[in-house]
Design a protein around this motif. Sequence first.
Motif, PDB file in Angstrom:
ATOM      1  N   THR A  69       0.867  -1.172   0.000  1.00 29.75           N
ATOM      2  CA  THR A  69       0.000   0.000   0.000  1.00 29.75           C
ATOM      3  C   THR A  69       0.904   1.223   0.000  1.00 29.75           C
ATOM      4  O   THR A  69       1.897   1.272   0.730  1.00 29.75           O
ATOM      5  CB  THR A  69      -0.930   0.045   1.230  1.00 29.75           C
ATOM      6  N   TRP A 146       3.599   0.566   2.955  1.00 32.79           N
ATOM      7  CA  TRP A 146       3.745  -0.749   3.572  1.00 32.79           C
ATOM      8  C   TRP A 146       4.002  -1.774   2.475  1.00 32.79           C
ATOM      9  O   TRP A 146       3.327  -1.771   1.440  1.00 32.79           O
ATOM     10  CB  TRP A 146       2.467  -1.094   4.336  1.00 32.79           C
ATOM     11  N   ARG A 162      -8.726  -9.504   0.037  1.00 34.40           N
ATOM     12  CA  ARG A 162      -7.490  -9.016   0.647  1.00 34.40           C
ATOM     13  C   ARG A 162      -7.246  -7.549   0.294  1.00 34.40           C
ATOM     14  O   ARG A 162      -6.779  -6.765   1.139  1.00 34.40           O
ATOM     15  CB  ARG A 162      -6.313  -9.888   0.180  1.00 34.40           C
ATOM     16  N   GLN A 165      -9.134  -5.318   2.570  1.00 33.86           N
ATOM     17  CA  GLN A 165      -8.482  -5.232   3.871  1.00 33.86           C
ATOM     18  C   GLN A 165      -7.284  -4.293   3.836  1.00 33.86           C
ATOM     19  O   GLN A 165      -7.094  -3.473   4.746  1.00 33.86           O
ATOM     20  CB  GLN A 165      -8.041  -6.627   4.322  1.00 33.86           C
ATOM     21  N   LEU A 166      -6.469  -4.402   2.776  1.00 34.28           N
ATOM     22  CA  LEU A 166      -5.287  -3.553   2.670  1.00 34.28           C
ATOM     23  C   LEU A 166      -5.666  -2.076   2.583  1.00 34.28           C
ATOM     24  O   LEU A 166      -5.067  -1.223   3.267  1.00 34.28           O
ATOM     25  CB  LEU A 166      -4.464  -3.952   1.446  1.00 34.28           C
ATOM     26  N   HIS A 168      -8.466  -0.652   3.521  1.00 27.59           N
ATOM     27  CA  HIS A 168      -9.082  -0.213   4.773  1.00 27.59           C
ATOM     28  C   HIS A 168      -8.014   0.065   5.824  1.00 27.59           C
ATOM     29  O   HIS A 168      -8.051   1.105   6.504  1.00 27.59           O
ATOM     30  CB  HIS A 168     -10.051  -1.289   5.275  1.00 27.59           C
ATOM     31  N   ASP A 169      -7.039  -0.835   5.958  1.00 26.13           N
ATOM     32  CA  ASP A 169      -5.961  -0.626   6.926  1.00 26.13           C
ATOM     33  C   ASP A 169      -5.113   0.590   6.563  1.00 26.13           C
ATOM     34  O   ASP A 169      -4.529   1.235   7.445  1.00 26.13           O
ATOM     35  CB  ASP A 169      -5.071  -1.868   7.002  1.00 26.13           C
ATOM     36  N   ASP A 170      -5.053   0.918   5.271  1.00 30.17           N
ATOM     37  CA  ASP A 170      -4.293   2.081   4.811  1.00 30.17           C
ATOM     38  C   ASP A 170      -5.071   3.387   4.972  1.00 30.17           C
ATOM     39  O   ASP A 170      -4.544   4.467   4.705  1.00 30.17           O
ATOM     40  CB  ASP A 170      -3.913   1.879   3.336  1.00 30.17           C
ATOM     41  N   ARG A 171      -6.328   3.285   5.395  1.00 29.32           N
ATOM     42  CA  ARG A 171      -7.190   4.439   5.669  1.00 29.32           C
ATOM     43  C   ARG A 171      -7.442   5.283   4.416  1.00 29.32           C
ATOM     44  O   ARG A 171      -7.421   6.516   4.462  1.00 29.32           O
ATOM     45  CB  ARG A 171      -6.621   5.305   6.795  1.00 29.32           C
ATOM     46  N   ASP A 239     -14.765  -5.696   7.827  1.00 24.40           N
ATOM     47  CA  ASP A 239     -13.494  -5.113   8.230  1.00 24.40           C
ATOM     48  C   ASP A 239     -13.647  -4.184   9.425  1.00 24.40           C
ATOM     49  O   ASP A 239     -12.691  -3.981  10.185  1.00 24.40           O
ATOM     50  CB  ASP A 239     -12.862  -4.357   7.061  1.00 24.40           C
ATOM     51  N   CYS A 282     -16.193   4.588   5.194  1.00 21.09           N
ATOM     52  CA  CYS A 282     -15.676   3.266   4.829  1.00 21.09           C
ATOM     53  C   CYS A 282     -16.563   2.579   3.802  1.00 21.09           C
ATOM     54  O   CYS A 282     -16.074   1.917   2.877  1.00 21.09           O
ATOM     55  CB  CYS A 282     -15.531   2.395   6.076  1.00 21.09           C
TER      56      CYS A 282
END
Length: 423
Positions: A69, A146, A162, A165-166, A168-171, A239, A282
């Motif tokens: 990301t 990342w 996946r 998820q990536l 979302h985690d990266d905002r 998520d 989101c």
Amino acid sequence: MPRLNAVFHVTDQTGRKLTDPSLPEFIQRALVPFHRAGNGPSPRFTTCLGNVVGPGGPDVSDCAALEFTVHDRPGLLSSITSVLVDNGCHVESGQAWTHNGRAAGVLYVTATADGAALHPSRWARIERLVNAVVDARENVTGERHWVRVSEPVQGRVHTERRLHQLMHDDRDYESGPAPMPVDEELFSMGDKAATARTARRAETRVSIDSWEERGYAVVKMTSRDRPRLLFDTVCALTDMHYVVFHATVGSQGALAIQEYYIRHKDGRTVDSNAERQKVSRCLVAAVERRATHGMRVEVRAADRSGLLSDFTRVLREHGLSLLRVELKRHKDEAVGIFYLVTDTGGEVRTEAVRAVQARVAEMDVSLDIVKEAPGWPPVRKTSVPAPPAAGQQQAQERPRPSLGSLLWSHLGKLSNNFSYIRS
């Protein structure tokens, strides 16, 4: 054990009635574990658009997964794949998405085009070199990024799951204006009126209300209808660790309307305005990541080492950037779907693609401009029943007029005793 009850009314991707008798069996084998285990190979099916589909994603049991990301920029994928080629790696398949100035990708990598596994001793070096390329963005300090190379996973993986998820985690959902609330009138008007209003309001909208009597948060969404919309929405809720207890999803012409009754896994609803804003952002991000923008082209060539690096370099040299990428391998042929814009984010002119087409033809690569399926979204003839009588408890308790009150009987008179959806 909790059970899931659901009713789906479906058509094919061109809006026509399903006529292939093998399709119900395919769906059953794809969904039910008993039909997947010990009963022959995983089911595959050719859709009305000619796409071969099956449960899960690619079989990557011999592939290391390179995940990243990063801030999006022209030539990003070209730079990453050049590192892989220089280190004797081959991209078997993968996908990459961009949204709100961020990019995320999952590339499945082997040591050679023949599929030989990448030795674990090389993972750290490749991860370090890709990190260096990603970190080399000019004039940006403190940029978050990342990169990770992980071991092969046995069986099939769902790459799109996946990627959600990536991102979302990266905002990626933090950028941009706050989402607009839904137009409540869309939940009660007919197909023609809804379609006309959608033409004026094409953006994804979200509203979140509290149904305190039942302890639910009620999420309402409107957006343009498209394939995989339901999947993307449920991924976002999962998520964020929300559980869906009831859901009603429908379409009115080009408009998709979704309604979910949710609680957090710890039993909370959406308690604060800040949490409502985050959930709304989101959900909009999950829908917009896959929204179709740019010119779509399909690339085919005999698979070989360095193919993706060569092709993306040509795009970069012609001032074109990637919005979305899907890479796969069919026997000995590499197939890629690319969504293109100019380096400044503008619309790609056909002349530019023709120039790329002539250039890659010298590399024995075919490139075709792909039009979306004719008539998508399909025109559906649906009959929406009137809302329940005013005296019914269900209509009294709901916070506002809802899609559920309109389609409850249409979707099989779903009971309030349904168990929650496990994601």
